[in-house]
Design a protein around this motif. Sequence first.
Motif, short mmCIF file in Angstrom:
data_model
loop_
_atom_site.label_atom_id
_atom_site.label_comp_id
_atom_site.label_asym_id
_atom_site.label_seq_id
_atom_site.Cartn_x
_atom_site.Cartn_y
_atom_site.Cartn_z
N TRP A 107 0.84 -1.22 0.00
CA TRP A 107 0.00 0.00 0.00
C TRP A 107 0.86 1.26 0.00
O TRP A 107 0.69 2.13 -0.84
CB TRP A 107 -0.93 -0.02 1.22
CG TRP A 107 -1.63 1.27 1.49
CD1 TRP A 107 -2.63 1.82 0.75
CD2 TRP A 107 -1.38 2.17 2.58
NE1 TRP A 107 -3.02 3.02 1.32
CE2 TRP A 107 -2.27 3.26 2.43
CE3 TRP A 107 -0.49 2.15 3.67
CZ2 TRP A 107 -2.29 4.31 3.34
CZ3 TRP A 107 -0.51 3.20 4.56
CH2 TRP A 107 -1.41 4.27 4.39
N TYR A 108 1.83 1.35 0.93
CA TYR A 108 2.59 2.60 0.97
C TYR A 108 3.65 2.69 -0.12
O TYR A 108 4.19 3.75 -0.37
CB TYR A 108 3.15 2.91 2.36
CG TYR A 108 4.16 1.98 2.98
CD1 TYR A 108 5.40 1.74 2.41
CD2 TYR A 108 3.90 1.39 4.23
CE1 TYR A 108 6.35 0.93 3.02
CE2 TYR A 108 4.85 0.57 4.85
CZ TYR A 108 6.07 0.34 4.24
OH TYR A 108 7.00 -0.45 4.84
N ILE A 154 7.15 7.60 -1.44
CA ILE A 154 5.91 7.09 -0.87
C ILE A 154 4.73 7.68 -1.64
O ILE A 154 4.80 8.82 -2.10
CB ILE A 154 5.81 7.41 0.65
CG1 ILE A 154 4.68 6.62 1.30
CG2 ILE A 154 5.65 8.91 0.88
CD1 ILE A 154 4.68 6.70 2.82
N SER A 158 -0.92 7.40 0.57
CA SER A 158 -0.36 6.87 1.82
C SER A 158 0.11 8.02 2.71
O SER A 158 -0.12 8.01 3.92
CB SER A 158 0.82 5.94 1.54
OG SER A 158 0.44 4.91 0.67
N LEU A 162 -1.19 8.88 6.44
CA LEU A 162 -0.26 8.96 7.57
C LEU A 162 -0.31 10.35 8.23
O LEU A 162 -0.10 10.48 9.43
CB LEU A 162 1.16 8.63 7.12
CG LEU A 162 1.40 7.16 6.76
CD1 LEU A 162 2.69 6.99 5.98
CD2 LEU A 162 1.42 6.30 8.02
#
Length: 437
Positions: A107-108, A154, A158, A162
Amino acid sequence: MGPGGACWRGGGAGARRWLSSRAPAPRVCVVGSGPAGFYTAQHLLKHHDLAQVDIYEKLPVPFGLVRFGVAPDHPEVKSYGAEDNRILGIPGENLPGVYSARAFVGWYNGLPENRDLNPDLSCETALILGHGNVALDIARILLSPLDLLRKTDITDCSLAALACSKVKRVWLAGRRGPLQVAFTIKELREMINLPGTQPVLNPADFTGLENAVKDAPRPRKRLTELMIKTALQKPGEVAAQAAAARQWGLKFQRSPQEVLPTADGRRARGVRMALTRLEGSGESAKAIPTGDVEELECGLVLSSIGYRSLPLDPAVPFDTQRGIIPNSMGRVEGAPGLYCSGWVKRGPTGVIITTMNDSFDTAQSVLEDLRGGMLDVSVSREGFGAVGSILRSRGVRPVSFSDWEKIDAAEVARGKAAGKPREKIVDPQEMLQLIGH
């Protein structure tokens, strides 16, 4: 075969200078464009004057988990890959709030299949099950200051998630003790020095270990000494921890028994852990449940207990217990001309240097078989010419390397605008539209 391994057929003829130059050149098909595939191709091309290698990849972009692995702030060590993850095999592991490390890392890092993971980061405490480098990578990503992450590749989504994360405490739990952790000193030191974050290690977990590691190999000794030093230091002794708003810690001899649901049963609220004792010592020590249990409250659970490869095709032998293709020095058992490398050859262990050496060994087996006449050298192989015809007949338009270069240029341009090395495109359809497919 996926980013964690490569599988290929060797055929055709000619081998370096010991066969007639009139013989057809050997055509080698490599399935999987991760480190295992590329290192194998490199070795074959370097040591065989006539070899021709075609590399096939299921995604529109090459390089496997060199692109999608480990952590965006560690571009120099990305090399972990396999098609699937090991399951915990405990009640509650399918509850919302529980994710595999493989999916979370994907995902990231912008792996297309994980782009819609949308992990819930609304809790304060996360639990990572595992004491390896991937577990530390995930902890570091969860706790890193955003300014550090913004400079990496990244993905935007994501980074946005975060930025809204409420996670401020991360525990890493393992079934065994400090002498059996699988992470390395570089990753541990980086985690200890993470700005605004305080390590929490219990001194009692390290009682007597200074003597126990006196005769241990130097890497294990230094790693254990660093953990002991960190456990004994007073809060705030490391400059990076001043006014730390976040913390992380290691929990030892804890084995997950059950993921506990919230009262409404809709998501995870914690994990019941079995306390263990160790039987044996060193790497071979086994964790045996003591009968005691404890509950650890957490709203986010990440399972980082290892990866596993999946079968390639029913025609290719596969050991489902070990998650590998049965082989001898890369030669697939019972399938002359078929070879394998990477994690699908040896299992999910090691990093990029391990995969490199492993791939060279397999490529050497191919070269030896060519030299020894073990492969059919009587017929010229068409290689991608034949495969391309089959694909066209099926209406499939493959992505070429020059197509990839267009995707690469677009990602780099988008990244430059945002002050990043690149902004990965995570939707395969968008990639195909970009190259006019």
